[in-house]
Design an enzyme around this catalytic site. Sequence first.
Site, short mmCIF file in Angstrom:
data_model
loop_
_atom_site.label_atom_id
_atom_site.label_comp_id
_atom_site.label_asym_id
_atom_site.label_seq_id
_atom_site.Cartn_x
_atom_site.Cartn_y
_atom_site.Cartn_z
N GLY A 50 5.72 9.60 -2.71
CA GLY A 50 4.87 8.84 -1.82
C GLY A 50 5.77 7.85 -1.12
N CYS A 51 5.24 7.19 -0.11
CA CYS A 51 6.05 6.22 0.61
C CYS A 51 6.24 4.97 -0.25
CB CYS A 51 5.35 5.87 1.91
SG CYS A 51 6.35 4.94 3.04
N GLN A 52 5.23 4.67 -1.07
CA GLN A 52 5.22 3.42 -1.83
C GLN A 52 5.61 3.59 -3.29
OE1 GLN A 52 4.20 0.22 -0.85
NE2 GLN A 52 3.74 0.72 1.27
N SER A 118 -0.17 6.18 0.55
CA SER A 118 1.14 6.80 0.41
C SER A 118 1.68 6.64 -1.01
CB SER A 118 2.09 6.20 1.42
OG SER A 118 1.90 4.81 1.47
N HIS B 361 9.55 -0.20 1.44
CA HIS B 361 10.96 -0.30 1.87
C HIS B 361 11.08 -0.93 3.26
CE1 HIS B 361 10.07 3.19 4.28
NE2 HIS B 361 9.84 3.92 3.22
#
Lengths: 140, 404
Positions: A50-52, A118, B361
Amino acid sequence: MTINEIQDGIIDEFGMFDDWMDKYQLLIDLGNNQQALPEEYKKEDNLIKGCQSRVWLHAHYKDGNVIFEAESDALIVKGIISLLIHVLSNHTPDEILSADLYFIDQIGLKEHLSPTRSNGLVAMVKQMKMYAMAFKAANQ
Amino acid sequence: MLDTQKIRMDFPILNRKIYGKDLIYFDNGATTQKPLCVIEKMNECYLNQNSNIHRGVHHLSQEATMAHEEARKSVQKFINAAHDHEIIFTRGTTESINLVAFAFGEAFLKEGDEVIISTMEHHSNIVPWQMLQDRKGIKLRIIPINEKGELDMEAYKNMFNERTKLVSVMHVSNVLGTINPVEEIIRIAHTHDVPVLIDGAQAIAHTKVDVQALDADFYVFSGHKIYGPNGIGVLYGKEKWLNAMPPYQGGGEMIATVSFDKTVYNELPFKFEAGTPDYVGSVALAKALEYVSAIGLENIEAYETELLHYAMEGLSKIDGIRFYGTADHKGAVISFLVRDIHHYDMGMLLDKLGIAVRTGHHCAQPLMQHYGIEGTVRASFSFYNTKEEIDTFIKAVERVSNMF
């Protein structure tokens, strides 16, 4: 217990809380108590990005049932994973494939499983069903 | 001195309740909220003025065209550019950098040439250059950073050689808050006759920018990060560079004459504005700049710095907190982690307490790799935030930390 009986049990348990923070405290506790995924399974092949946050999912087939093991680096995600495993693990591929995971919505965690999140959970549920499909095909 | 309570009345969204709690919006680094005057300006454009600009002879088109060109002058004035045709409207910082990477690259870069960027860059100031690397075989040189999250200026000075063709660095870091010494960066590059692009996305709303005083060759920013609408951005470029660069996209507006034998491109700024211009965006952006100017960037900078110090002091008392970015010269951006609590968990729980922060990020994965982490929690402040909100935030971070 059937998948739906397990889901109803979770809904009852979360129904005791009306404050968000209490629900999340329970998820954190569940995450903390979730058995760690053996290091050998925390490999790139099992990683759902996931993005997170990251989720690792491993599955194997035993006596006609699919057994899931999973872990995440985020504790809340890990808590939700423990619920998903509690509901889906140790059931037949057919039961898993036809499962309607209504408990997520009912305990107010729908946002975690919306496609725009995400955190890897949506992909994880999809992957769980894919495993069930693969084991079904391999054992027919 | 700012009258924060009065200012807050200009931002209706700040009255929202999130999960029954007062919204505390600390995600200004991602996007800023819009004051009523900006929203009303956009409404007014569509209600009274709408038409396609630069083309129609009719009255509405003339009015909209004038408004768009006035907006260009407003931007020129705001950043003190020498000419209004040095202001190119784009969709945002990302498109501005891509435009320069493409057009400057076409005109001036060939295999083996070098572009200097830094470790702390946003993906928007990395990937366009990597694409150029693939297309043209250029090389990227990366300025390292020190433990506080400041550029290593000694290393930077030693990076120049005869192949160095461009420097592209951010003014203020979206993760660390570091305010880079852009004036010095530009001065050093110019001693080597190398032009400099400054990514001003995180600076433009927080500090006074004078592109002539900086002597920046390119300066780029997004409208939505300075209280303007989404989808409009700015590329400032010195006339001599913009004239020497080929167009980025072809289409309407950017041509003088078109025939199947030969097409002659339009002059600046139109050469770089292919397609129907977003005049509503430009006009509303100009309104936002007017709003910010009325408050005064000196006042804004002083107040936000006060908020930063107040928040850093309070947060540093939390057991196990680690800050990423402790530069001596720092904007109102705080990146942190508490013990081994995952940034996603912290962000989720702060959200349930009505507090909007950014986690992850921050589109700066190389910077995360530098620190050996997956992400951070980031609070970024605006002039509409208050010390009371910071008090609530600190208590919330403490409360959440105790849940783990």
